[in-house]
Scaffold this motif. Structure first.
Motif, mmCIF file in Angstrom:
data_model
loop_
_atom_site.group_PDB
_atom_site.id
_atom_site.type_symbol
_atom_site.label_atom_id
_atom_site.label_comp_id
_atom_site.label_asym_id
_atom_site.label_seq_id
_atom_site.Cartn_x
_atom_site.Cartn_y
_atom_site.Cartn_z
ATOM 1 N N PRO A 1 0.809 -1.223 0.000
ATOM 2 C CA PRO A 1 0.000 0.000 0.000
ATOM 3 C C PRO A 1 0.839 1.270 0.000
ATOM 4 O O PRO A 1 1.913 1.336 0.616
ATOM 5 C CB PRO A 1 -0.802 -0.117 1.306
ATOM 6 N N ARG B 1 -6.121 3.354 0.277
ATOM 7 C CA ARG B 1 -4.781 3.688 -0.200
ATOM 8 C C ARG B 1 -4.515 3.174 -1.618
ATOM 9 O O ARG B 1 -5.157 2.244 -2.087
ATOM 10 C CB ARG B 1 -3.726 3.103 0.750
ATOM 11 N N GLU C 1 -3.909 -1.062 -2.867
ATOM 12 C CA GLU C 1 -4.538 -1.866 -1.828
ATOM 13 C C GLU C 1 -5.968 -2.193 -2.233
ATOM 14 O O GLU C 1 -6.651 -1.364 -2.829
ATOM 15 C CB GLU C 1 -4.534 -1.080 -0.512
ATOM 16 N N CYS D 1 -4.011 -3.744 -8.633
ATOM 17 C CA CYS D 1 -3.509 -3.406 -7.302
ATOM 18 C C CYS D 1 -1.985 -3.299 -7.328
ATOM 19 O O CYS D 1 -1.411 -2.357 -6.760
ATOM 20 C CB CYS D 1 -3.971 -4.459 -6.303
ATOM 21 N N CYS E 1 -6.075 2.022 -6.435
ATOM 22 C CA CYS E 1 -6.862 1.818 -5.215
ATOM 23 C C CYS E 1 -8.138 1.092 -5.601
ATOM 24 O O CYS E 1 -8.915 1.578 -6.423
ATOM 25 C CB CYS E 1 -7.191 3.165 -4.583
ATOM 26 N N ASP F 1 -7.113 -6.877 1.260
ATOM 27 C CA ASP F 1 -5.988 -6.528 2.133
ATOM 28 C C ASP F 1 -6.516 -5.954 3.444
ATOM 29 O O ASP F 1 -5.893 -6.104 4.494
ATOM 30 C CB ASP F 1 -5.079 -5.507 1.448
#
Length: 509
Positions: free
Chosen positions: A263, A286, A289, A451, A456, A472
């Protein structure tokens, strides 16, 4: 199922038999000599990848399509269905994967459409509402029958669709992906309902890509591939590996191992966000993520995506993108700030079904580039070619209409439309609803790759296995509130269900 139970089932009366069914569409043989038998009280799982012929077969059995060859028998009597009502009169009820409702009228009016209770020439509203409550109660649904159905969530609409088709005259119930929009608790209620109706002698054809459900409710399994019946078995002889190999014609894994995320900075932040469905929602997401969002029916989790994307009026609170406060009043504003949204109902919200793949892939592009006065046909062709190749979309041409594609390929078209805009934030609502295991793995690979590239991803899902596999972080909602924001070892099914039931709020602990 024990050997004794199998023998007892095999001694029961055959209520539905299809013999050598063949169905041809222009240029495509959808079914080729498909046969199956269904006995009284039996739950037969019909498996196959998208495009295998499952939906076509059940449409033949329910009078939506005629077949070029083959016969259908009900209780040993040969029948010909020229229209769906012919099948209904013979006791065949069907729940289609595509929801069938009129969004501007009430739940009760949708349930009794074509058969509205009346006193003389006047609609008997009290009776209609009372009977609608009873019908929904049979599968554990508690929804106000006066509510406009268009205001309900996809899951609520699905439950109403299930409730309204089962009557006292039903002999055969066909269910096409009935749990695709339901979470674990709602699915449990439906499974109990299936067991109850099977005990009453109703025979069920059950289509699902969720193998855990199949093992819990099915007595037998038939697998279709490329329009052919490639085999069947009693559930006691079945395994996940057999299912996948028979469906795909090759040995593949039905699980996916997500790569470890790295992230970056916060790209999206909501502060005390409230709409008519969510309350005081605060969270951060983030770059790089995948944030999973989960909740039970009515929790507000399915309303979070539309709120972030500007589809719902924000009553209070604020949204920040890259630290800057934005006035999010329309989806166009969201797009301008790097957001993209893949809705839960791809066929009604995500696609123009009677238009080509190419047109569907470029609609968001032209929404963003409003200054273009003319269609750039060269650009359109290059966009379509790029995404068809990148996502291995199975289609003879970019000019093919979206409605002719399988569910997995349709979802890839919706993703392509938004990814062409190169968004920072991708919001997905039920991203693999109603698609087969092979296509699901392909979607997971795409999300994982995005990702890894730093996108995001906010993934709203009712499917627990998907949530645990791909997330995540997991945000759990109840009654419009975020009850928990879980990461690492705290992400477990027990924890998620605990918070989803509203037993406690992690933020109060």
């Amino acid at each position: 199922m024990s050997a004794c139970e199998v023998k007892q089932l095999n001694n029961r009366r055959i209520v539905l038999e299809a013999k050598n069914i063949t169905k041809v569409f222009p240029g495509v043989k959808a079914l080729s000599n498909v046969s199956l038998k269904l006995r009284e009280g039996e739950v037969l799982a019909l498996l196959g990848e998208n495009g295998a012929g499952k939906s076509t077969l059940i449409k033949v059995l329910s009078g939506v399509h005629n077949c070029e060859e083959g016969d259908v028998f009900i209780n040993g009597e040969k029948v010909v269905f020229n229209k769906p009502s012919d099948a209904t009169e013979k006791g065949i009820s069907i729940i289609h994967q595509e929801l069938n409702y009129v969004g501007t009228i009430s739940v009760a009016e949708n349930i009794f459409m074509g058969n509205i209770p009346k006193k003389g020439f006047i609609i008997d509203y009290p009776k209609m509402y009372e009977e609608a409550r009873k019908i929904m109660a049979r599968i554990g649904v508690d929804i106000n029958p006066k509510e406009i159905i268009g205001r309900l969530t996809v899951a609520q609409k699905q439950l109403i669709e299930i409730a309204k088709v089962v009557t006292d005259q039903t002999k055969v119930l066909i269910m096409d992906e009935p749990t695709s929009a339901l979470n674990d608790v709602e699915t449990e209620n439906l499974i109990k309902f299936i067991h109850n109706v099977a005990k009453k002698g109703i025979a069920i054809i059950y289509i699902s890509h969720r193998f855990d459900e199949i093992f819990r409710i099915a007595d037998s399994v038939v697998v279709l591939r490329d329009g052919c019946n490639v085999g069947g078995m009693d559930i006691q002889d079945a395994s996940r590996e057999k299912f996948v190999t028979m469906m795909a014609g090759r040995s593949i894994s039905d699980t996916y191992i997500k790569k470890e995320a790295n992230p970056g900075d916060v790209v999206l932040e909501a502060r005390h966000l409230s709409t008519t469905h969510i309350k005081d929602v605060t969270f951060q997401a983030r770059y790089g993520e995948i944030t999973g969002v989960y909740g039970l029916l009515g929790s507000g989790h399915n309303d979070l995506g539309p709120a972030i994307f500007g589809q719902e009026r924000i009553i209070s609170g604020e949204i920040l993108v890259d630290g800057k406060n934005i006035k999010l009043d329309t989806p166009i504003t969201a797009i301008e700030h790097g957001m993209a949204y893949v809705p839960a109902e791809r066929k009604t919200e995500g696609l123009i079904l009677n238009s080509s793949i190419k047109i569907n892939m470029t609609t968001a592009y032209y929404s963003k580039h409003k200054n273009k006065k003319f269609i750039d046909f060269g650009k359109d062709n290059s966009i379509a070619k790029k995404w068809i190749e990148k996502f291995s979309i199975k289609t003879p041409s970019p000019e093919t209409k979206a409605e002719s594609l399988s569910g997995g390929n349709q979802q890839k078209v919706v993703l392509s439309k938004w990814l062409e805009l190169n968004p920072k934030i991708l919001i997905l609502n039920e991203p693999t609803r109603g698609i087969d295991v092979g296509a699901k793995i392909e979607i997971y690979k795409i999300l994982d790759e995005l990702c890894q590239q730093g996108l995001c991803v906010i993934m709203i899902t009712s499917e627990m296995e998907e949530l645990l596999t791909m997330s995540d972080r997991v945000m759990v909602m109840h009654d419009g509130l975020i009850m928990a924001d879980l990461s690492g070892e705290k992400i477990s099914q027990n924890n998620i269900i605990k918070y989803a039931m509203g037993e406690q709020n992690e933020r109060d602990e």
